[in-house]
Write a protein that holds these residues in place. Structure first.
Motif, mmCIF file in Angstrom:
data_model
loop_
_atom_site.group_PDB
_atom_site.id
_atom_site.type_symbol
_atom_site.label_atom_id
_atom_site.label_comp_id
_atom_site.label_asym_id
_atom_site.label_seq_id
_atom_site.Cartn_x
_atom_site.Cartn_y
_atom_site.Cartn_z
ATOM 1 N N ASN A 123 0.820 -1.212 0.000
ATOM 2 C CA ASN A 123 0.000 0.000 0.000
ATOM 3 C C ASN A 123 0.854 1.262 0.000
ATOM 4 O OD1 ASN A 123 -2.469 -1.351 -0.009
ATOM 5 N ND2 ASN A 123 -2.534 -1.509 2.211
ATOM 6 N N SER A 124 1.921 1.258 0.792
ATOM 7 C CA SER A 124 2.831 2.409 0.823
ATOM 8 C C SER A 124 3.525 2.578 -0.519
ATOM 9 C CB SER A 124 3.871 2.223 1.931
ATOM 10 O OG SER A 124 3.257 2.147 3.193
ATOM 11 N N LEU A 125 3.879 1.462 -1.123
ATOM 12 C CA LEU A 125 4.550 1.499 -2.415
ATOM 13 C C LEU A 125 3.638 2.087 -3.489
ATOM 14 C CD1 LEU A 125 6.977 0.682 -4.181
ATOM 15 C CD2 LEU A 125 5.964 -1.590 -4.390
ATOM 16 N N LEU A 126 2.387 1.646 -3.551
ATOM 17 C CA LEU A 126 1.446 2.147 -4.548
ATOM 18 C C LEU A 126 1.166 3.637 -4.338
ATOM 19 C CD1 LEU A 126 -1.085 -0.833 -4.568
ATOM 20 C CD2 LEU A 126 0.544 -0.257 -6.369
ATOM 21 N N GLU A 127 1.036 4.010 -3.084
ATOM 22 C CA GLU A 127 0.772 5.416 -2.790
ATOM 23 C C GLU A 127 1.945 6.291 -3.235
ATOM 24 O OE1 GLU A 127 -1.542 6.793 0.819
ATOM 25 O OE2 GLU A 127 0.505 7.294 1.421
ATOM 26 N N ARG A 128 3.154 5.832 -2.993
ATOM 27 C CA ARG A 128 4.335 6.607 -3.399
ATOM 28 C C ARG A 128 4.397 6.726 -4.924
ATOM 29 N NH1 ARG A 128 9.183 7.909 -0.773
ATOM 30 N NH2 ARG A 128 10.273 9.396 -2.116
ATOM 31 N N ILE A 129 4.026 5.666 -5.627
ATOM 32 C CA ILE A 129 4.020 5.691 -7.091
ATOM 33 C C ILE A 129 3.043 6.738 -7.603
ATOM 34 C CG2 ILE A 129 3.359 4.360 -9.148
ATOM 35 C CD1 ILE A 129 4.392 1.853 -7.614
ATOM 36 N N LEU A 130 1.827 6.722 -7.062
ATOM 37 C CA LEU A 130 0.808 7.665 -7.530
ATOM 38 C C LEU A 130 1.186 9.106 -7.193
ATOM 39 C CD1 LEU A 130 -1.888 8.171 -8.875
ATOM 40 C CD2 LEU A 130 -3.031 7.688 -6.692
ATOM 41 N N ILE B 191 -6.437 9.942 -5.393
ATOM 42 C CA ILE B 191 -6.039 11.183 -4.716
ATOM 43 C C ILE B 191 -6.463 12.356 -5.585
ATOM 44 C CG2 ILE B 191 -4.111 12.561 -3.820
ATOM 45 C CD1 ILE B 191 -2.544 9.977 -3.419
ATOM 46 N N ASN B 192 -7.111 13.351 -4.984
ATOM 47 C CA ASN B 192 -7.463 14.573 -5.705
ATOM 48 C C ASN B 192 -7.220 15.762 -4.771
ATOM 49 O OD1 ASN B 192 -9.326 16.831 -6.667
ATOM 50 N ND2 ASN B 192 -9.497 15.350 -8.357
ATOM 51 N N ASP B 193 -6.302 16.622 -5.193
ATOM 52 C CA ASP B 193 -5.909 17.740 -4.332
ATOM 53 C C ASP B 193 -7.026 18.759 -4.164
ATOM 54 O OD1 ASP B 193 -3.467 16.506 -4.106
ATOM 55 O OD2 ASP B 193 -2.516 17.696 -5.685
ATOM 56 N N SER B 194 -7.675 19.152 -5.265
ATOM 57 C CA SER B 194 -8.718 20.181 -5.192
ATOM 58 C C SER B 194 -9.882 19.762 -4.310
ATOM 59 C CB SER B 194 -9.243 20.503 -6.594
ATOM 60 O OG SER B 194 -8.219 21.038 -7.403
ATOM 61 N N LEU B 195 -10.240 18.477 -4.392
ATOM 62 C CA LEU B 195 -11.373 17.961 -3.625
ATOM 63 C C LEU B 195 -10.958 17.412 -2.261
ATOM 64 C CD1 LEU B 195 -13.268 16.082 -6.493
ATOM 65 C CD2 LEU B 195 -13.799 18.336 -5.513
ATOM 66 N N HIS B 196 -9.663 17.455 -1.976
ATOM 67 C CA HIS B 196 -9.142 16.942 -0.710
ATOM 68 C C HIS B 196 -9.559 15.481 -0.505
ATOM 69 C CE1 HIS B 196 -8.050 21.057 0.201
ATOM 70 N NE2 HIS B 196 -9.315 21.427 0.028
ATOM 71 N N ILE B 197 -9.412 14.720 -1.575
ATOM 72 C CA ILE B 197 -9.765 13.297 -1.529
ATOM 73 C C ILE B 197 -8.488 12.465 -1.455
ATOM 74 C CG2 ILE B 197 -10.714 11.366 -2.857
ATOM 75 C CD1 ILE B 197 -12.779 13.270 -3.999
ATOM 76 N N HIS B 198 -8.480 11.515 -0.549
ATOM 77 C CA HIS B 198 -7.377 10.545 -0.472
ATOM 78 C C HIS B 198 -7.958 9.258 0.093
ATOM 79 C CE1 HIS B 198 -2.898 9.653 0.557
ATOM 80 N NE2 HIS B 198 -3.555 8.560 0.244
ATOM 81 N N VAL B 199 -8.223 8.297 -0.786
ATOM 82 C CA VAL B 199 -8.754 7.002 -0.354
ATOM 83 C C VAL B 199 -7.817 5.904 -0.827
ATOM 84 C CG1 VAL B 199 -11.160 7.707 -0.263
ATOM 85 C CG2 VAL B 199 -10.223 6.867 -2.413
ATOM 86 N N GLY B 200 -7.654 4.865 0.005
ATOM 87 C CA GLY B 200 -6.727 3.793 -0.312
ATOM 88 C C GLY B 200 -5.323 4.161 0.115
ATOM 89 N N GLY B 201 -4.407 3.228 -0.017
ATOM 90 C CA GLY B 201 -3.029 3.475 0.400
ATOM 91 C C GLY B 201 -2.946 3.529 1.911
ATOM 92 N N SER B 202 -2.439 4.648 2.428
ATOM 93 C CA SER B 202 -2.331 4.823 3.877
ATOM 94 C C SER B 202 -3.657 5.220 4.513
ATOM 95 C CB SER B 202 -1.272 5.887 4.196
ATOM 96 O OG SER B 202 -1.644 7.134 3.631
ATOM 97 N N GLN B 203 -4.656 5.506 3.687
ATOM 98 C CA GLN B 203 -5.974 5.914 4.173
ATOM 99 C C GLN B 203 -6.992 4.795 3.944
ATOM 100 O OE1 GLN B 203 -6.226 8.842 5.803
ATOM 101 N NE2 GLN B 203 -4.014 9.009 5.409
ATOM 102 N N PRO B 204 -8.145 4.860 4.630
ATOM 103 C CA PRO B 204 -9.169 3.817 4.434
ATOM 104 C C PRO B 204 -9.603 3.717 2.975
ATOM 105 C CG PRO B 204 -9.674 5.156 6.360
ATOM 106 C CD PRO B 204 -8.536 5.830 5.662
ATOM 107 N N ARG B 205 -9.916 2.496 2.556
ATOM 108 C CA ARG B 205 -10.378 2.283 1.195
ATOM 109 C C ARG B 205 -11.821 2.728 1.042
ATOM 110 N NH1 ARG B 205 -7.023 -1.206 -1.667
ATOM 111 N NH2 ARG B 205 -8.718 -1.775 -3.062
ATOM 112 N N SER B 206 -12.238 2.929 -0.201
ATOM 113 C CA SER B 206 -13.599 3.364 -0.477
ATOM 114 C C SER B 206 -14.388 2.236 -1.126
ATOM 115 C CB SER B 206 -13.584 4.578 -1.408
ATOM 116 O OG SER B 206 -14.890 4.897 -1.836
#
Length: 543
Positions: free
Chosen positions: A30-37, A67-82
């Motif tokens: 999960n950390s690896l995928l998040e770093r890639i994105l 991950i979406n900066d404008s919408l302040h969205i971060h799901v999956g990775g280090s955060q809970p999945r959706s």
């Protein structure tokens, strides 16, 4: 090329370099995928991004991170999945490739897709994207979708970036060819890292499966001790975790990482692998006279012959001396009764126990001196020398020679484990597994190590091995002891130099014994333990 472009390229190369270094150090997927994105977003100055991974059936792309900066969205990775993000099927109901969804198109054809304005494009269906925009009051415009292919061109996943922005004025712009080239390089690098990680996982899983294969072999060879190979690792980890949590000063330096835990677990699984070489008739010896069969039946046959001979002798005497018939019949009954007493005694002695009395051993010797006539007319002692040796075993069912054979399993275990080319993170497995029959006072085996020469892990495993053996109720030569009985014996062991008294203190204080009992012991064995009466536990409390 302008200085600005040169700076941007230099920054992108720096990001790629940093990612390359990071990929080697990230063990968590999960950390690896998040770093890639996140790196992909930085490289292209994208507002949002999504990463999909192909599922095990290779029929759909599963959502991993968005991950979406404008919408302040971060799901999956280090955060809970959706649960809102649905998987993308790679094939339709007719089994044809799904080329309508841009992500599936990129995956199926292994091609990158770059679109300047998704609302103006008519090649793909962007219904899901439009619904996302309406729901979040957002506007997806530029898009870059890149398949992640490993070194064998196998699909690992898909990386999708949305809305590249101009760093000078923050306006949405199309992704450039340079953006695509950098993301393709990143995707390839990331796919290879993920493949390597998956390969490592598969190899470790294969190795653990091979270890379990050995334990299955031991289990099938000796069903009565098979569960020992399963329970000792569990109890070892329970005690190790308790020591890890402990605030005792003596264990202040004992901390376990996930790699340390895996190493100890592997040692637990392999601690008795040498038993695969131990003869079945020794492991399974449930009575003193048992080999491939219980030889008590041979002795029974001799008693029957002895009984027959006594009856024949006294009946002949009675026939020859009718006047003394009553006397002879009485003597015969006494002799036959003594035979039955001796036979019953030997049957009981054959069962084995924790301690055989000296007078019972002497009685076996006396019974052995009786004689019988074999089929060749030769007079023989009722018991052979080997039968006497077995029937006079002081405790248990094993002779001294058989005990050596059993004990040799640990020497074989060490030789087997030391012969393997262990990787760095598992290099201590032979020492952990090979020390569980050593003692704190140096009187253990096979190497006669003292407590100072043993790791904490090996001393932990020694306690786990003994407690499991004491409480196990599936052994053919003993009954399972209650918690109180087991802790009483273990407490005495902590006082006489057998086991580590500090570890035993943690074992009791943290109620590791109860955690194990609730999971593996029969409810009838789980009695109310009075810890104040456990030998050694209340005498000195480590600080």
């Amino acid at each position: 090329m302008s200085e600005l472009n040169q700076l941007q390229i230099a920054q992108r190369l720096q990001h790629l370099t940093e990612l390359s270094l990071a990929l080697n150090g990230l063990a968590d997927t999960n950390s690896l995928l998040e770093r890639i994105l996140q790196t992909a977003k930085k490289l292209t100055n994208a507002d949002g991004g999504t990463l999909y991974r192909i599922d095990k059936t290779k029929t759909q792309l599963d959502f991993d991170i968005a991950i979406n900066d404008s919408l302040h969205i971060h799901v999956g990775g280090s955060q809970p999945r959706s649960t809102d993000m649905r998987a993308i099927p790679l094939f339709d109901e007719n089994g044809q490739q799904n080329l309508q969804a841009v992500v599936a198109y990129a995956a199926n054809l292994k091609q990158s897709i770059r679109i300047a304005d998704v609302y103006a494009a008519d090649l793909f269906s962007f219904s899901e994207m439009r619904r996302f925009d309406e729901r979040n009051h957002y506007h997806c415009q530029s898009l870059l979708t890149v398949p992640m292919l490993n070194h064998e061109s196998e699909l690992i996943g898909v990386l999708q970036l949305i809305n590249a922005t101009d760093p000078t004025n923050q306006q949405i712009i199309p992704f450039s060819e340079t953006d695509q080239s950098f993301i393709e390089a990143l995707a390839s690098q990331a796919a290879i890292a993920l493949s390597n990680q998956e390969l490592i996982y598969q190899l470790e899983n294969l190795f653990e499966s091979l270890v379990n294969l050995i334990n299955i072999g031991i289990d099938e060879k000796s069903p009565n001790t098979g569960r020992h190979c399963q329970h000792v690792p569990e109890l070892t980890m329970m005690l190790a975790e308790a020591v890890h949590r402990s605030d005792l000063a003596v264990f202040k330096d004992f901390k376990m990482s996930e790699r340390d835990r895996r190493e100890l677990w592997m040692a637990g699984l392999l601690h008795d692998c040498g038993k695969i070489t131990t003869p079945v008739h020794v492991i399974e010896k449930s009575t003193k006279l048992e080999t491939i069969f219980d030889r008590i039946h041979l002795i029974d046959a001799r008693f029957e012959i002895l009984r027959r001979d006594i009856e024949i002798r006294y009946l002949k005497m009675a026939a020859e001396q009718p006047a003394n018939q009553n006397k002879f019949m009485s003597e015969m009954q006494q002799a036959l009764a003594q035979i039955e007493l001796d036979r019953a005694f030997l049957r009981h002695a054959n069962i084995g126990g924790e301690r055989m009395r000296d007078e019972d051993q002497e009685r076996v010797q006396e019974i052995a001196k009786q004689s019988w006539i074999d089929s060749h007319g030769v007079q023989q002692h009722l018991l052979t020398t080997d039968e006497v040796e077995n029937l006079t075993i002081k405790a248990g069912t094993l002779t001294a020679e058989e005990r050596k054979i059993i004990n040799n399993h640990i020497a074989v275990t060490i030789r087997m484990l030391e012969a393997l080319p262990w990787p760095k993170h598992l290099k201590n497995v032979p020492e952990f597994a090979g020390g569980h029959h050593e003692r704190m006072d140096g009187k253990g085996y096979p190497r006669g190590l003292t407590g100072e020469q043993m790791s904490v892990q090996a001393r932990i495993m020694a306690i786990a091995d003994i407690f499991e053996a004491l409480s196990a109720k599936d052994r053919p030569y003993k009954t399972g002891k209650t918690l109180t009985e087991s802790l009483d014996i273990l407490g005495k062991f902590s006082l006489n130099g057998h086991i580590d008294p500090d570890l035993f203190h943690v074992f009791v204080k943290e109620k590791v014994y109860l955690e194990y009992a609730k999971k593996f012991m029969d409810s009838a064995q789980i009695d109310e333990v009075d810890e104040s009466k456990i030998p050694g536990y209340h005498l000195a409390i480590p600080t």
